[in-house]
Structure formats: structure tokens, C-alpha cells
Design an enzyme around this catalytic site. Structure first.
Site: not given
Length: 457
Positions: A279, A281, A283-284, A42
């Protein structure tokens, strides 16, 4: 236990640190395709603008510091190219040597992030057209500004990155034009609130072209880039910054056969677990729940990514943590204004089928008899039936960020307008008023719900 993390920055780096704190003996390997494993994403526009002058400040952790502090094996310039779920191994390419090797795992965390959207337009490969997503992107833009000394720039896209780049390039003396495809900048704002941002941009010398579609780019004889528009004549500038949004980096997950969700994002459960139980996952790149509506959403922000990384690590280590959703709280500096949002916009509330209404108020940032008070404009959305707070947009100077955080907390606690009136908030003349703007929003909504006021908008 061996945990491999693909991708660093917010989610991956947080997961790695949390894993080590929970398990001193785990083998933790982090693979990062770029040259930087943990950086202040950022803050990138502010390095271009010269506000942040030391490039080392952009790097939060290095492979060496991660290893020294956490004993984590961090490998940069290493790209995961294939996941073999059957044998629980990853094929990795060393981008420095082009060597390909396999890395086994017991648990895998995907934190690939998102990539800048680059539209398939004529002339898009011009060397004077830039994106801003990684540290490498930032150094490239900064180097061009420093060496080529451009006098003008076209910024395509009026979201967070687009407006931050417009501000920072303008502060460096460039003639800046923002081209926005829609009718207003900042998708987290409604049109009535965005109008304030439009006026502020123009007052600082930024040209604004709304409802404008880019059809392509051309290199001019003088080396400048010509941006062609569907609705008007072309724009010539020394550089172009593309900021038309990001898309989840989910190709690796898709090729591995993992379930996908909204806009090709990686589908996860509340524990950040994918359709493969080994697995995770974060974030974005992942699909989440919008906390206010409960609907599936894609919300690419650093705060949720950090929380998700911690939650994934907890679950791998046997702690049943859950991610309950994101409400998209955000804040943007636009020259000397602060633009802060949380929860739903009016448009989003209607699209979700909610019976929503709103109030608009313009309180002072603190007691007006104390010097330095500034005004802010607040739009607070509520549900007509019970007065539940659904969202807020605040534009002002001092204190806008403080109020949005209070309302964000109220939304998380599922508070109503009546609850806002009862909030016991700190008061002293330099900081607030005895009836804080958040309290005032509650009073106004309460009057509408009780039929004491008929509101005309």
C-alpha cells in the site's frame, strides 16, 4: 498486476497516468468519492469570482477521457469504506445506488487528500455557511452568489483559500470582512511581511479583524448569518466562508491499521510506501520531510502531490524513485500583488533550532529607466555560519514569482549567499537589472557574513 487507486485529483490521477505509461498491461482502477476525478483545485475561487467563466475548464480529465486515453477504469461517486489488508480487498459503496461491493488489488495507492476543517461551533450547520474544497463546494458557493445576490460576506481564516475568496468576492462587489484567529494572515509569511498584505487588503476595501476568535453563528430574522466573536461585537453578513485550514483524510488508513504521523497523516517512506508494503500513499494526506530542516511535516500543495503520485507509480513498477521532501514553495495572487514564499520563515527557522538571520531589500522588478517598473519587498533567510539559504518571502508586482523560483532552486541545491552572487541570470531592461534582485540579496548577506556591515533590524 492490478492497482487500485483511492482518490484522484493531483496525486491519484498522476499515479494512474504514470502507471499506464510504465505498464501497458496493468489493470488500473481509480475510485473517487466525489463526482469529479481530476480537477483544477487551485482554480476554484476564481470560478466563484467570475474570472473563470466556463465550469468545464475546472475539469482536467473525466472518467471517459481517462478511459479513452489510458484505458483506466475510473469510477466516480464510489467511496472506499474499508481496506481488508489480509485478503487484499477493498469494500466500496456506490453512492448513487448504495450498493456495496468488494474490489481486489495487488497494489493499492491511497490518495484521499484532505478535508476542510469545520469547527464544532454553535450554528455551524447554517445553510449560508460554506467551505471551498471540492468542485461541488464551488458550484454551491457560485450558485448562491448568482441567485441570492449577497451584499456582504465574512471569511473566517486568512490562509490561501481565505484570501483568494476575499479577493474574488470583493471583485464581485461584496462587502468582505476577513476574520483571522492569529496576529497576521498567511502562515507562510512572517509578521513583518504580512503587514504589507494587511495594508493591501484594506486598500481594496477588505475589512480585517486580527486576533479574533469565532465562538459561533446565529441566523438573524432577516436571514443573514451573525458571526459571534470572543474579542468584539458580532458581525452580520449574507454569507460566511469557512477557510480555517484542512486536515488529512486518513480515517481509512487508520482503521486499516496503517502507521500514522504528524496530525494524523499517513506515514510513508521515501518511496511513498506505507507500513504495508503493498500500500502506497500520496498527496495532502501523507507525512513528508521538510527539505530544509529534515523534520517530519505536513505540506498540502499540488506540486508535491503530483511528484509523489509519479514516484509511487515508479516504485510499483520496479523503478526505485524517492521523494526527498518538500520546501513548501507557493505563490498567491492578492488583487494586483503577488505573494510568493519558499523554505522557512524566520519563526520556523528558530523553532527548528537553526542559527538564522535575514536581509530585507526592496528592489525594482526591472530596470527603473524602462517604463513600468514596480517595487518588491524581499525577505531572504540564511544560516549564519555558512550562509546557506533557508527561505524567502517576496511581495511585489511583476517578477516576484520569477525570483522565488530562483531562490527555491537555490535552496534545493543547498546554495549559499556566495552562490547567489554568482548566479548568471537573464537580463534585459524590460525584465530585470544587470544585478538581479537575487544577486543583490546574495551581496547583502555576504557583506553581513564578512563583517563589512552591521545590520540593525
Amino acid at each position: 498486476m492490478k492497482v487500485v487507486i483511492i482518490g484522484g485529483v493531483a496525486g491519484g490521477a498522476t499515479a494512474a497516468a504514470r502507471l499506464r505509461r510504465l505498464d501497458e498491461n496493468a489493470q488500473i482502477v481509480m475510485l473517487e468519492r466525489s463526482g469529479y476525478v481530476s480537477y483544477a483545485n487551485c482554480g476554484l475561487p476564481y470560478y466563484v469570482g467570475g474570472v473563470i467563466t466556463d465550469r468545464r475548464k475546472l475539469t482536467l480529465q473525466t472518467p471517459e477521457s481517462f478511459h479513452d486515453r489510458f484505458r483506466i477504469d475510473v469510477r466516480v461517486r464510489q467511496e472506499a469504506v474499508e481496506i481488508d489488508r489480509a485478503s487484499k480487498a477493498i469494500k466500496v459503496r456506490n453512492l448513487e445506488t448504495d450498493e456495496v461491493y468488494r474490489e481486489s488489488y495487488d497494489k493499492l495507492i491511497l490518495s484521499p487528500g484532505a478535508h476542510a476543517v469545520i469547527p464544532n461551533l454553535p450554528g455551524i450547520d447554517n445553510e449560508r455557511i460554506f467551505t471551498l474544497r471540492t468542485v461541488e463546494d464551488t458550484f454551491k458557493v457560485h450558485g448562491f452568489v448568482e441567485t441570492a445576490r449577497p451584499a456582504s460576506a465574512v471569511v473566517v481564516g486568512g490562509g490561501f483559500i481565505g484570501l483568494e475568496m476575499a479577493e474574488n468576492l470583493r471583485d464581485r462587489g461584496l462587502d468582505v470582512t476577513v476574520v483571522q484567529r492569529g496576529g497576521h494572515v498567511m502562515p507562510t509569511l512572517d509578521a513583518d511581511m504580512a503587514a504589507i498584505a494587511h495594508n493591501h487588503l484594506r486598500s481594496h476595501g477588505v475589512k480585517l479583524l486580527l486576533n479574533s476568535d469565532v465562538t459561533g453563528f446565529e441566523e438573524r430574522a432577516d436571514g443573514a448569518v451573525q458571526t459571534n466573536l470572543a474579542q468584539s461585537g458580532p458581525l452580520a453578513a449574507d454569507m460566511v466562508v469557512l477557510a480555517v485550514g484542512v486536515a488529512p483524510e486518513s480515517a481509512l488508513a487508520r482503521e486499516a491499521g496503517l502507521d500514522l504521523g504528524v496530525r494524523g497523516s499517513i506515514k510513508v517512506d521515501e518511496h511513498m510506501r506505507t507500513s504495508d508494503s503493498d500500500i502506497y500513499a500520496v498527496g495532502d494526506a501523507v507525512q513528508v520531510k521538510n527539505y530544509v530542516t529534515g523534520q517530519d511535516a505536513l505540506i498540502a500543495l499540488a506540486g508535491p502531490a503530483n511528484k509523489q503520485g509519479r514516484i509511487a507509480a515508479d516504485n510499483i513498477c520496479g523503478i526505485a524513485s524517492t521523494f526527498t521532501g518538500s520546501q513548501g514553495s507557493s505563490v498567491l495572487k492578492l488583487f494586483d500583488l503577488t505573494i510568493a514564499t519558499t523554505g522557512l520563515t524566520e519563526i520556523a527557522a528558530k523553532a527548528a533550532g537553526l542559527d538564522a538571520d535575514y536581509v530585507i531589500l526592496s528592489p525594482a522588478s526591472h530596470a527603473t529607466y524602462y517604463p513600468g517598473a514596480g517595487s518588491m519587498t524581499m525577505k531572504v533567510l540564511f544560516e549564519r555560519g555558512d550562509g546557506r539559504i533557508l527561505g524567502a518571502q517576496i511581495i511585489g508586482t511583476d517578477g516576484a514569482d520569477k525570483r522565488i523560483d530562483v531562490i527555491a532552486t537555490a535552496i534545493r541545491a543547498e546554495m549559499t549567499a556566495a552562490d547567489l552572487t554568482e548566479l548568471d541570470l537573464a537580463y534585459a531592461p524590460p525584465y530585470s537589472s544587470a544585478k538581479d534582485p537575487v544577486n543583490m540579496a546574495g551581496y547583502m548577506i555576504e557583506n553581513i557574513l564578512e563583517g563589512r556591515v552591521e545590520q540593525l533590524t
